[in-house]
Write an enzyme that holds these catalytic residues in place. Structure first.
Site, PDB file in Angstrom:
ATOM      1  N   GLY A 302       0.802  -1.215   0.000  1.00  0.00           N
ATOM      2  CA  GLY A 302       0.000   0.000   0.000  1.00  0.00           C
ATOM      3  C   GLY A 302       0.836   1.267   0.000  1.00  0.00           C
ATOM      4  O   GLY A 302       1.924   1.336  -0.599  1.00  0.00           O
ATOM      5  N   SER A 303       0.361   2.278   0.715  1.00  0.00           N
ATOM      6  CA  SER A 303       0.897   3.638   0.587  1.00  0.00           C
ATOM      7  C   SER A 303       2.325   3.817   1.053  1.00  0.00           C
ATOM      8  O   SER A 303       2.946   4.853   0.757  1.00  0.00           O
ATOM      9  CB  SER A 303      -0.009   4.614   1.348  1.00  0.00           C
ATOM     10  OG  SER A 303      -1.280   4.688   0.740  1.00  0.00           O
ATOM     11  N   VAL A 304       2.884   2.864   1.816  1.00  0.00           N
ATOM     12  CA  VAL A 304       4.284   3.010   2.215  1.00  0.00           C
ATOM     13  C   VAL A 304       5.213   2.949   1.006  1.00  0.00           C
ATOM     14  O   VAL A 304       6.399   3.288   1.113  1.00  0.00           O
ATOM     15  CB  VAL A 304       4.692   1.930   3.251  1.00  0.00           C
ATOM     16  CG1 VAL A 304       4.014   2.162   4.579  1.00  0.00           C
ATOM     17  CG2 VAL A 304       4.393   0.535   2.721  1.00  0.00           C
ATOM     18  N   MET A 305       4.693   2.535  -0.158  1.00  0.00           N
ATOM     19  CA  MET A 305       5.501   2.495  -1.371  1.00  0.00           C
ATOM     20  C   MET A 305       5.554   3.851  -2.080  1.00  0.00           C
ATOM     21  O   MET A 305       6.392   4.055  -2.970  1.00  0.00           O
ATOM     22  CB  MET A 305       4.938   1.447  -2.340  1.00  0.00           C
ATOM     23  CG  MET A 305       4.972   0.022  -1.819  1.00  0.00           C
ATOM     24  SD  MET A 305       6.648  -0.562  -1.494  1.00  0.00           S
ATOM     25  CE  MET A 305       7.275  -0.674  -3.165  1.00  0.00           C
TER      26      MET A 305
END
Length: 571
Positions: A302-305
């Site tokens: 998810g958004s940690v990328m």
């Protein structure tokens, strides 16, 4: 009365002598012959057949015994033991020599702490054999109770048993051995040949009951196994496991994992998983607790990328940190899919896209880049590839090649869908942001010599820009506020991603993530926290995973003697 004529003749001594002399000579000859035969036999046994007879005697009394070599110790970076071998006793028996007496068997069964019926059944099962185990890996005190009974046919074998002082705290990383002291899981399996010692041999003299009479001489000395020093700091490991387990329990989650890496050299300082298990007592072992999820499990992050994808955009000629992207009206259609933001954030610069975790903003950026730009950046960071730790079952993750990709695939890749990573891979990728653009490979072993320089992946200035952007996320009122650590500047990114089932994405099951760097002024550690399927009132990464980061990293910085930051205003 007439005098009777006496015709009786009494032989004289001279007439009897010849007969008596013959018997004497015969007996004398027989005696001499017997003595000669006896002497001859003595000579034969002690001279002519001495070698053969001595060999036969030795074969019944001389034995070559194996000297067990203990397995090498596994310790943390400071020498605290994580796995050690302790002496134990294994009792075995020759069923054909065991007594039939019920009383002796009852006493034997009682000393072995087993039922008499079970013992009799086992003896009957092995009646045609000369070997059977009575009980393995007993403590010397327990075994002595059996030995003192002096039951015929019962024998002793000295062995070693693995003991894990840190128990469930390091169970999945260190692993376990089986009953034969061979590695079965974790680093015990990965380094089994190195940790296993080389047995020795000695010649001993035993009596007919197999009891040791004399230790004659050493044939080959036992060589203990090699010792393994891990990069783990047991102080940080205990603290990380405690906080992770508490968060899993508090949020009624299925599990969780935490990885802490040294931002200077890539050493893994802590690696915790929940649920875990006690390797010293496997009677009620849950197989789910065996996996070292930080290394073996891959998931959509998810958004940690987004910061990693943003690095590719900032290195292109199309975007700079000040580039404005319009995310209105808070959603967009790509192919047949709708990409949504939490709300309409309007116009955002690059830092604003990360601050508000805008899926729309990242998608618009991704669709303006070359088709394989973000894929290349992920590949350069080692995603979709094993990190080379040598850990059994290490996940490679998933990074599909960009052939005939649709716009929707390119967009979702930018905000962490369509790619699968392990927690360790994610932590390693974030070292590139913390280390002036140089990515560090994770090491489970303590490194000796100079720190590795790492592989240049991101331009140094871009890495510094990203670090500043991520610092704004960990501020009061921002999504990562709960990751703040008093006295230190923290940078990080939250992530909340739906879990995938066989029927597609689940509507009510999430993974909550936070990936962070501390301190920003001079990065010392990179930490990734993942909570699996929190079923409480909160499930967002900033609400569930970020507090774990704060507690763990705050204590870690103090334990590592990292000086607090001077207050500096954010630009």
């Amino acid at each position: 009365m007439s005098r009777r004529s006496d015709n009786t003749h009494n032989p004289t001594r001279a007439e009897v002598a010849p007969l008596g002399s013959g018997r004497f000579r015969f007996m004398l000859v027989m005696l001499v012959v017997a003595m000669l035969v006896l002497v001859g036999r003595i000579v034969d046994l002690n001279v002519l057949d001495r070698v053969f007879l001595q060999g036969q005697g030795d074969a019944r009394t001389l034995r070559v015994e194996t000297i067990d070599a203990h397995r090498g110790m596994i310790s943390d970076r400071d020498g605290d033991p994580l796995a050690i071998s302790t002496p134990v006793v294994t009792l075995w028996a020759n069923p054909q020599q065991l007594p039939d007496d019920d009383i002796q068997r009852m006493m034997l069964a009682r000393a072995l702490a087993i039922e008499l019926d079970d013992l009799n059944a086992r003896i009957e099962r092995y009646a045609d054999y000369e070997f059977m185990y009575l009980r393995r890996r007993m403590t010397p005190a327990e075994a002595q109770k059996v030995i003192d009974l002096n039951v015929p046919g019962v024998y002793v074998k000295n062995e070693y048993k693995r003991y894990y002082p840190s128990g469930e705290v390091t169970a999945q990383l260190v692993g376990v051995t089986n009953v034969d002291d061979r590695g079965q899981e974790g680093l015990e399996l990965a380094y089994n040949s190195y940790l296993t010692g080389t047995p020795g041999k000695r010649r001993v003299l035993k009596d007919r009951k197999g009891r040791l009479v004399r230790d004659l001489h050493l044939i080959k000395e036992a060589k203990p196994g090699g010792e393994l020093t891990l990069s783990i700091d047991l102080r940080l490991q205990y603290m990380a496991y405690r906080e992770l387990k508490a968060a899993v329990d508090e949020n009624n989650a299925d599990g969780g994992t935490l990885v802490m890496m040294d931002a200077r050299n890539g050493e893994v300082l802590a690696m915790a998983n929940a649920p875990s298990y006690n390797p010293n007592n496997r009677a009620e072992l849950d197989v789910e607790g065996l996996r070292n999820q930080a290394i073996t499990d891959a998931f959509e992050p998810g958004s940690v990328m987004k910061p990693l994808a943003m690095s590719a955009a900032l290195e292109s000629d199309q975007f700079s940190p000040d580039t404005i992207v319009d995310t209105s009206p808070g959603y967009m259609r790509v192919d047949e899919y709708t990409i949504n933001d939490f709300r309409n954030y309007g116009k955002l610069d690059m830092g604003g896209i990360l601050l508000h975790s805008s899926n729309v903003g990242m998608s618009r950026v991704a669709l303006q880049l070359p088709e394989d730009a973000i894929w290349k950046r992920y590949y350069e960071l080692g995603l979709g590839q094993a990190r080379g730790t040598g850990f059994p079952g290490e996940a490679t993750g998933s990074l599909p090649a960009p052939y005939n990709w649709s716009d929707s695939k390119r967009a979702t890749l930018a905000y962490g869908y369509g790619v699968a990573v392990s927690a360790l891979q994610l932590a390693s990728a974030y070292t590139a942001i913390a280390n002036q653009g140089r990515q560090l490979s994770p090491s489970l072993l303590k490194l000796e010599g100079e720190d590795p320089q790492g592989k240049p992946v991101i331009e140094p200035q871009i890495a510094n820009n990203l670090l500043g952007m991520l610092e704004k996320i960990v501020q009061p009122g921002a999504g990562g506020a709960r990751a703040m650590v008093p006295g230190y500047r923290i940078a990080g990114k939250t992530g909340t991603v739906r879990k995938v089932a066989s029927t597609g994405y689940q509507q009510t099951a999430y993974r909550s993530l936070f990936a962070g760097i501390a301190p920003v002024s001079d990065p010392r550690i990179v930490t990734v926290v993942m909570i699996d399927n929190a079923k409480g009132q909160e499930y967002y990464g900033g609400l569930v995973a970020a507090p774990v980061f704060s507690r763990v990293v705050g204590k870690a910085l103090r334990l590592l003697d990292v000086l607090p930051d001077k207050k500096e205003a954010l630009k």
